[in-house]
Scaffold this motif. Sequence first.
Motif, PDB file in Angstrom:
ATOM      1  N   TYR A  57       0.830  -1.205   0.000  1.00  0.00           N
ATOM      2  CA  TYR A  57       0.000   0.000   0.000  1.00  0.00           C
ATOM      3  C   TYR A  57       0.867   1.259   0.000  1.00  0.00           C
ATOM      4  O   TYR A  57       0.554   2.240  -0.683  1.00  0.00           O
ATOM      5  CB  TYR A  57      -0.907   0.022   1.237  1.00  0.00           C
ATOM      6  CG  TYR A  57      -1.999  -1.023   1.241  1.00  0.00           C
ATOM      7  CD1 TYR A  57      -2.609  -1.442   0.059  1.00  0.00           C
ATOM      8  CD2 TYR A  57      -2.431  -1.602   2.435  1.00  0.00           C
ATOM      9  CE1 TYR A  57      -3.611  -2.402   0.063  1.00  0.00           C
ATOM     10  CE2 TYR A  57      -3.442  -2.551   2.449  1.00  0.00           C
ATOM     11  CZ  TYR A  57      -4.018  -2.959   1.265  1.00  0.00           C
ATOM     12  OH  TYR A  57      -5.017  -3.907   1.289  1.00  0.00           O
ATOM     13  N   GLU A  58       1.951   1.244   0.770  1.00  0.00           N
ATOM     14  CA  GLU A  58       2.820   2.422   0.833  1.00  0.00           C
ATOM     15  C   GLU A  58       3.460   2.705  -0.518  1.00  0.00           C
ATOM     16  O   GLU A  58       3.464   3.846  -0.995  1.00  0.00           O
ATOM     17  CB  GLU A  58       3.899   2.233   1.896  1.00  0.00           C
ATOM     18  CG  GLU A  58       4.837   3.424   2.022  1.00  0.00           C
ATOM     19  CD  GLU A  58       5.917   3.209   3.064  1.00  0.00           C
ATOM     20  OE1 GLU A  58       6.856   4.029   3.081  1.00  0.00           O
ATOM     21  OE2 GLU A  58       5.838   2.240   3.837  1.00  0.00           O
TER      22      GLU A  58
ATOM     23  N   SER B 228       0.843   3.870  -3.043  1.00  0.00           N
ATOM     24  CA  SER B 228       0.306   5.204  -2.768  1.00  0.00           C
ATOM     25  C   SER B 228       1.217   6.308  -3.291  1.00  0.00           C
ATOM     26  O   SER B 228       0.775   7.452  -3.453  1.00  0.00           O
ATOM     27  CB  SER B 228       0.074   5.389  -1.267  1.00  0.00           C
ATOM     28  OG  SER B 228       1.293   5.444  -0.558  1.00  0.00           O
ATOM     29  N   ARG B 229       2.466   5.965  -3.570  1.00  0.00           N
ATOM     30  CA  ARG B 229       3.393   6.951  -4.149  1.00  0.00           C
ATOM     31  C   ARG B 229       3.207   7.065  -5.655  1.00  0.00           C
ATOM     32  O   ARG B 229       3.733   7.989  -6.287  1.00  0.00           O
ATOM     33  CB  ARG B 229       4.836   6.550  -3.826  1.00  0.00           C
ATOM     34  CG  ARG B 229       5.164   6.614  -2.344  1.00  0.00           C
ATOM     35  CD  ARG B 229       6.508   5.985  -2.053  1.00  0.00           C
ATOM     36  NE  ARG B 229       7.590   6.614  -2.798  1.00  0.00           N
ATOM     37  CZ  ARG B 229       8.801   6.096  -2.963  1.00  0.00           C
ATOM     38  NH1 ARG B 229       9.071   4.906  -2.413  1.00  0.00           N
ATOM     39  NH2 ARG B 229       9.718   6.737  -3.645  1.00  0.00           N
TER      40      ARG B 229
ATOM     41  N   ILE C 165      -4.907   6.972  -5.424  1.00  0.00           N
ATOM     42  CA  ILE C 165      -3.833   7.323  -4.494  1.00  0.00           C
ATOM     43  C   ILE C 165      -4.405   7.672  -3.129  1.00  0.00           C
ATOM     44  O   ILE C 165      -3.854   7.291  -2.090  1.00  0.00           O
ATOM     45  CB  ILE C 165      -2.976   8.466  -5.064  1.00  0.00           C
ATOM     46  CG1 ILE C 165      -2.083   7.922  -6.189  1.00  0.00           C
ATOM     47  CG2 ILE C 165      -2.128   9.113  -3.980  1.00  0.00           C
ATOM     48  CD1 ILE C 165      -1.282   8.967  -6.912  1.00  0.00           C
ATOM     49  N   GLN C 166      -5.533   8.381  -3.101  1.00  0.00           N
ATOM     50  CA  GLN C 166      -6.157   8.705  -1.818  1.00  0.00           C
ATOM     51  C   GLN C 166      -6.605   7.441  -1.100  1.00  0.00           C
ATOM     52  O   GLN C 166      -6.395   7.293   0.114  1.00  0.00           O
ATOM     53  CB  GLN C 166      -7.361   9.636  -2.029  1.00  0.00           C
ATOM     54  CG  GLN C 166      -8.051  10.050  -0.739  1.00  0.00           C
ATOM     55  CD  GLN C 166      -7.115  10.743   0.241  1.00  0.00           C
ATOM     56  OE1 GLN C 166      -6.263  11.538  -0.170  1.00  0.00           O
ATOM     57  NE2 GLN C 166      -7.267  10.452   1.523  1.00  0.00           N
TER      58      GLN C 166
ATOM     59  N   LYS D  17      -3.511   5.626   0.274  1.00  0.00           N
ATOM     60  CA  LYS D  17      -2.948   6.268   1.461  1.00  0.00           C
ATOM     61  C   LYS D  17      -3.730   5.852   2.711  1.00  0.00           C
ATOM     62  O   LYS D  17      -3.134   5.594   3.772  1.00  0.00           O
ATOM     63  CB  LYS D  17      -2.974   7.790   1.303  1.00  0.00           C
ATOM     64  CG  LYS D  17      -1.931   8.321   0.327  1.00  0.00           C
ATOM     65  CD  LYS D  17      -2.006   9.829   0.206  1.00  0.00           C
ATOM     66  CE  LYS D  17      -0.928  10.349  -0.738  1.00  0.00           C
ATOM     67  NZ  LYS D  17      -1.006  11.832  -0.895  1.00  0.00           N
ATOM     68  N   GLU D  18      -5.041   5.770   2.578  1.00  0.00           N
ATOM     69  CA  GLU D  18      -5.856   5.364   3.719  1.00  0.00           C
ATOM     70  C   GLU D  18      -5.645   3.894   4.058  1.00  0.00           C
ATOM     71  O   GLU D  18      -5.576   3.519   5.238  1.00  0.00           O
ATOM     72  CB  GLU D  18      -7.330   5.654   3.426  1.00  0.00           C
ATOM     73  CG  GLU D  18      -7.621   7.155   3.333  1.00  0.00           C
ATOM     74  CD  GLU D  18      -9.091   7.475   3.271  1.00  0.00           C
ATOM     75  OE1 GLU D  18      -9.902   6.560   2.974  1.00  0.00           O
ATOM     76  OE2 GLU D  18      -9.458   8.643   3.540  1.00  0.00           O
TER      77      GLU D  18
ATOM     78  N   ARG E 167      -2.905   2.261   3.533  1.00  0.00           N
ATOM     79  CA  ARG E 167      -1.573   2.182   4.139  1.00  0.00           C
ATOM     80  C   ARG E 167      -1.644   2.513   5.616  1.00  0.00           C
ATOM     81  O   ARG E 167      -1.053   1.828   6.463  1.00  0.00           O
ATOM     82  CB  ARG E 167      -0.633   3.158   3.418  1.00  0.00           C
ATOM     83  CG  ARG E 167       0.865   2.937   3.687  1.00  0.00           C
ATOM     84  CD  ARG E 167       1.363   3.571   4.961  1.00  0.00           C
ATOM     85  NE  ARG E 167       1.119   4.991   5.038  1.00  0.00           N
ATOM     86  CZ  ARG E 167       1.341   5.728   6.125  1.00  0.00           C
ATOM     87  NH1 ARG E 167       1.781   5.175   7.240  1.00  0.00           N
ATOM     88  NH2 ARG E 167       1.072   7.026   6.126  1.00  0.00           N
TER      89      ARG E 167
ATOM     90  N   GLY F   6       0.344  10.202   9.321  1.00  0.00           N
ATOM     91  CA  GLY F   6      -0.882  10.367   8.548  1.00  0.00           C
ATOM     92  C   GLY F   6      -2.138  10.325   9.389  1.00  0.00           C
ATOM     93  O   GLY F   6      -3.220  10.696   8.911  1.00  0.00           O
TER      94      GLY F   6
END
Length: 272
Positions: free
Chosen positions: A79-80, A83-84, A195-196, A199-200, A202, A255
């Motif tokens: 996920y990390e 997300s980039r 991506i949003q 991020k969640e 992650r 985050g």
Amino acid sequence: MAVICISRELAANGEETARELTKIGGYRYIESNHIESRMTEMKIDHQDIRHFDERKPGPLSLLPERRLRFLQVLKEIIYEEASRGNCIILGRGAGALLRGIPGVISVCLVAPRELRVHRIKLAHSCDERTAEHQIRQSDHDRRGFLKYFFDLDWHNGENYDLTINTGAINPKDTAALIDSFRGFAVSSADEKRGIQMLKELRIQSAVMAEILYARKLRVQGFSATMKNGRLTLSGIAGSREESQAAETAARSIEGVEMLDNQIAVLPHASAS
């Protein structure tokens, strides 16, 4: 750009295609060495990596905490990285983990068995029997890994956005085909939404790993859910102190800003 997850049969030019894709659009290449290095940094035992990574688990699967911790850390890493944005993730169940997320493309590379045998014989200077054995073992491991951890049928085409037979196409052209498909299938709006979401995911995964495995807090049925920037903790703790410790651990994750602690407190729950 997009996140491209590549699942591949052994000797179907998966690694070669991924490297060609990096040349086309500047994608970051996330492969086994990178993921293993990250797992080591996150205190996953090397024995567990060898036992679980792209393999059908054997006897160690009887130790559920080790299996679940491996999976939780794998999720956090995938996920990390995703997300980039703008990356290629080779194997590791990434297509299953990121399934349905906008801006993510899942690709499966296959090839005729006789060609796979031929490629292995050339690459490893081995005989046909040895090459056949390598293929059988690899297929067994990858099929078992995806079924065991993600309940996914590895060879079911419905699980992929694009399946390519590399028997008659070289890695450079395979990469061009995938990148062309990406242009049709992924919009900038898809990428932004994806991506949003990533991020969640992650943050959720990192909180789960921190509370359950790093700090080993005893919260029954614990879950962490991130939605619209707000993290919600739920489960049952044996004391107010344990509930507060879980909240403190969650707030330590990068985050996490808005948090609702809905962990119920029932005395002696942690001992049951």
